[in-house]
Design an enzyme around this catalytic site. Structure first.
Site, PDB file in Angstrom:
ATOM      1  N   ASP A  81       4.857  -2.210   6.229  1.00 33.06           N
ATOM      2  CA  ASP A  81       5.495  -0.926   6.543  1.00 33.06           C
ATOM      3  C   ASP A  81       4.783  -0.313   7.745  1.00 33.06           C
ATOM      4  O   ASP A  81       3.552  -0.206   7.749  1.00 33.06           O
ATOM      5  CB  ASP A  81       5.403   0.009   5.328  1.00 33.06           C
ATOM      6  CG  ASP A  81       6.227  -0.510   4.160  1.00 33.06           C
ATOM      7  OD1 ASP A  81       7.268  -1.167   4.403  1.00 33.06           O
ATOM      8  OD2 ASP A  81       5.833  -0.295   2.992  1.00 33.06           O
ATOM      9  N   THR A 126      10.777 -15.052   5.767  1.00 30.56           N
ATOM     10  CA  THR A 126      10.590 -13.735   5.152  1.00 30.56           C
ATOM     11  C   THR A 126      11.915 -12.974   5.252  1.00 30.56           C
ATOM     12  O   THR A 126      12.673 -13.170   6.212  1.00 30.56           O
ATOM     13  CB  THR A 126       9.498 -12.929   5.906  1.00 30.56           C
ATOM     14  OG1 THR A 126       9.805 -12.972   7.305  1.00 30.56           O
ATOM     15  CG2 THR A 126       8.121 -13.505   5.698  1.00 30.56           C
TER      16      THR A 126
HETATM   17  N1  SAM Z   1       6.598  -9.199   3.491  1.00 31.86           N
HETATM   18  C1  SAM Z   1       7.989  -8.988   3.150  1.00 31.86           C
HETATM   19  C2  SAM Z   1       8.878  -9.513   4.235  1.00 31.86           C
HETATM   20  O1  SAM Z   1       8.357  -9.827   5.314  1.00 31.86           O
HETATM   21  O2  SAM Z   1      10.081  -9.636   4.007  1.00 31.86           O
HETATM   22  C3  SAM Z   1       8.288  -7.515   2.852  1.00 31.86           C
HETATM   23  C4  SAM Z   1       8.083  -6.558   3.977  1.00 31.86           C
HETATM   24  S1  SAM Z   1       8.424  -4.866   3.531  1.00 31.86           S
HETATM   25  C5  SAM Z   1       8.761  -4.087   5.025  1.00 31.86           C
HETATM   26  C6  SAM Z   1       6.808  -4.276   3.082  1.00 31.86           C
HETATM   27  C7  SAM Z   1       6.495  -4.500   1.622  1.00 31.86           C
HETATM   28  O3  SAM Z   1       5.146  -4.143   1.341  1.00 31.86           O
HETATM   29  C8  SAM Z   1       7.368  -3.680   0.701  1.00 31.86           C
HETATM   30  O4  SAM Z   1       7.977  -4.504  -0.245  1.00 31.86           O
HETATM   31  C9  SAM Z   1       6.389  -2.688   0.058  1.00 31.86           C
HETATM   32  O5  SAM Z   1       6.769  -2.290  -1.241  1.00 31.86           O
HETATM   33  C10 SAM Z   1       5.104  -3.486   0.091  1.00 31.86           C
HETATM   34  N2  SAM Z   1       3.877  -2.672   0.077  1.00 31.86           N
HETATM   35  C11 SAM Z   1       3.623  -1.562   0.807  1.00 31.86           C
HETATM   36  N3  SAM Z   1       2.379  -1.095   0.545  1.00 31.86           N
HETATM   37  C12 SAM Z   1       1.836  -1.914  -0.380  1.00 31.86           C
HETATM   38  C13 SAM Z   1       0.580  -1.950  -1.056  1.00 31.86           C
HETATM   39  N4  SAM Z   1      -0.354  -1.032  -0.825  1.00 31.86           N
HETATM   40  N5  SAM Z   1       0.358  -2.944  -1.947  1.00 31.86           N
HETATM   41  C14 SAM Z   1       1.300  -3.874  -2.187  1.00 31.86           C
HETATM   42  N6  SAM Z   1       2.500  -3.900  -1.576  1.00 31.86           N
HETATM   43  C15 SAM Z   1       2.775  -2.930  -0.679  1.00 31.86           C
END
Ligand code: SAM
Length: 271
Positions: free
Chosen positions: A170, A245
Site C-alpha cells: 500500500d 501477483t
Molecule cells: N502483494 C499483493 C499483490 O501484489 O497482489 C497484494 C498487494 S495489496 C496493494 C497490499 C496488501 O498488503 C493488502 O492485501 C493489505 O491488506 C496488506 N497489508 C497491508 N499492511 C499490512 C500489514 N501490516 N501486515 C500484513 N499485511 C498488510
C-alpha cells in the site's frame, strides 16, 4: 484490530502444523535440549528471569507442539489474494512458503484457495496416476493473518528466511501516512534480522515515489546491498512477481510501469 491477532511469544512456540499438515513429524524427545521445557509459560516474566517451577506446581501443561520437518523459508509480506504464493509453490516444491496478510476475509480467501488447489492436485493424481500429476502440489504453501509491521520476529527466528517478497505494498501517499509503509528504517532492520546472509528482499511497485522510498531505505541499511540488473532479470522469481501477483495483473491491464528492486542480505561484520 491487532487485539484479535494471534501470534506466538517466540518462534519456537509457533504451531505450524495446521498450515503445513503434510510436514508433521512425530514428536520425538531426542531434540529436547533445543526445545523450551514443556511447562514453560507462553509469556516471559517482566523481569526476564526464568520462572521457577516446583513438582507440585498445579499449572496445567500446555499441549505439546506438533512439529513440522522444515522451517518456512520464503515469506510474502501483504500477500493479498495469494497469486504470488500459488505461482511460486510449484517452482520450489521442497521449500515452505508463507503468505502474511492483515485482512481477515482476504486471509480466509487464500486459505480456501490453497485447500482447494491441494485437493484438486490430489484428485488429479488419483485419476491420472503415476508421475503425470504429482499429488503433493501446494502442500508447501500456507497463509497466516498477521500484522507484519509488528510481529515478524515472533514468527521467524534470526536468519530463518532466504526470500522476502514485498509486492505492491500500500503506497500511503500522504507524508503523514508514510509511517504506515511496510518499508522503513526500523522494518528494514527486522527484514535483515529474519533473513540469512545471501537472502534476498524482492520489491515491486507501480508507484515511482514508493519505489524510490524502498530503494532509499534498503540502500541506507548496512545489512543490504542492491542486486544488479543483470542478476535481477535472470532471477525467475522476478518474472513471477511481475506477472502473477493480482496487483501486477491489474497494472498490466492499465499498461502501467512496474518498478522492481532486489536487495541482498549481507554477512554481519565480525566484531
Ligand atoms: N502483494 C499483493 C499483490 O501484489 O497482489 C497484494 C498487494 S495489496 C496493494 C497490499 C496488501 O498488503 C493488502 O492485501 C493489505 O491488506 C496488506 N497489508 C497491508 N499492511 C499490512 C500489514 N501490516 N501486515 C500484513 N499485511 C498488510
Amino acid at each position: 484490530s491487532d487485539h484479535q491477532l494471534i501470534y506466538p511469544p517466540h518462534p519456537d512456540q509457533m504451531d505450524w502444523s495446521s498450515l503445513y499438515p503434510h510436514y508433521i513429524v512425530e514428536n520425538k524427545p531426542q531434540n529436547q535440549k533445543d526445545q523450551p521445557p514443556p511447562s514453560q509459560p507462553s509469556s516471559q516474566t517482566v523481569s526476564g528471569e526464568s520462572p521457577v517451577y516446583s513438582d507440585n506446581d498445579s499449572t496445567p501443561e500446555p499441549p505439546a507442539l506438533r512439529r513440522i520437518s522444515k522451517d518456512v523459508e520464503v515469506a510474502d509480506i501483504g500477500c493479498g489474494f495469494g497469486g504470488l504464493l500459488i505461482a511460486l509453490a510449484p517452482t520450489m516444491p521442497d521449500t515452505l512458503i508463507l503468505g502474511l496478510e492483515i485482512r481477515v476475509s482476504v486471509t480466509q480467501f487464500v486459505e480456501d484457495r490453497i485447500k482447494a488447489l491441494r485437493a484438486q492436485s490430489l484428485a488429479q493424481s488419483e485419476t491420472e496416476g503415476g508421475d503425470a500429476a504429482p499429488a503433493g502440489l501446494y502442500r508447501n504453501v500456507g497463509v497466516l493473518r498477521a500484522n507484519t509491521m509488528k510481529f515478524l520476529p515472533n514468527f521467524f527466528r534470526k536468519a530463518q528466511l532466504s526470500k522476502v517478497f514485498i509486492c505492491f505494498p500500500d503506497p500511503h501517499f500522504k507524508a503523514r501516512k508514510h509511517k504506515q509503509r511496510i518499508v522503513s528504517a526500523t522494518l528494514a532492520s527486522e527484514y535483515a534480522y529474519v533473513l540469512r546472509a545471501g537472502g534476498i528482499v524482492y520489491t515491486i511497485t507501480d508507484v515511482p515515489d514508493l519505489h524510490e522510498w524502498m530503494v532509499q531505505h534498503f540502500d541506507a541499511h548496512p545489512s543490504f546491498e542492491r542486486v544488479g540488473e543483470v542478476e535481477q532479470e535472470a532471477d525467475p522469481c522476478v518474472g513471477i512477481m511481475r506477472t502473477e501477483t493480482e496487483e501486477g495483473k491489474k497494472v498490466e491491464r492499465h499498461k502501467g510501469a512496474k518498478h522492481v528492486a532486489l536487495f541482498r542480505r549481507l554477512e554481519d561484520p565480525e566484531w
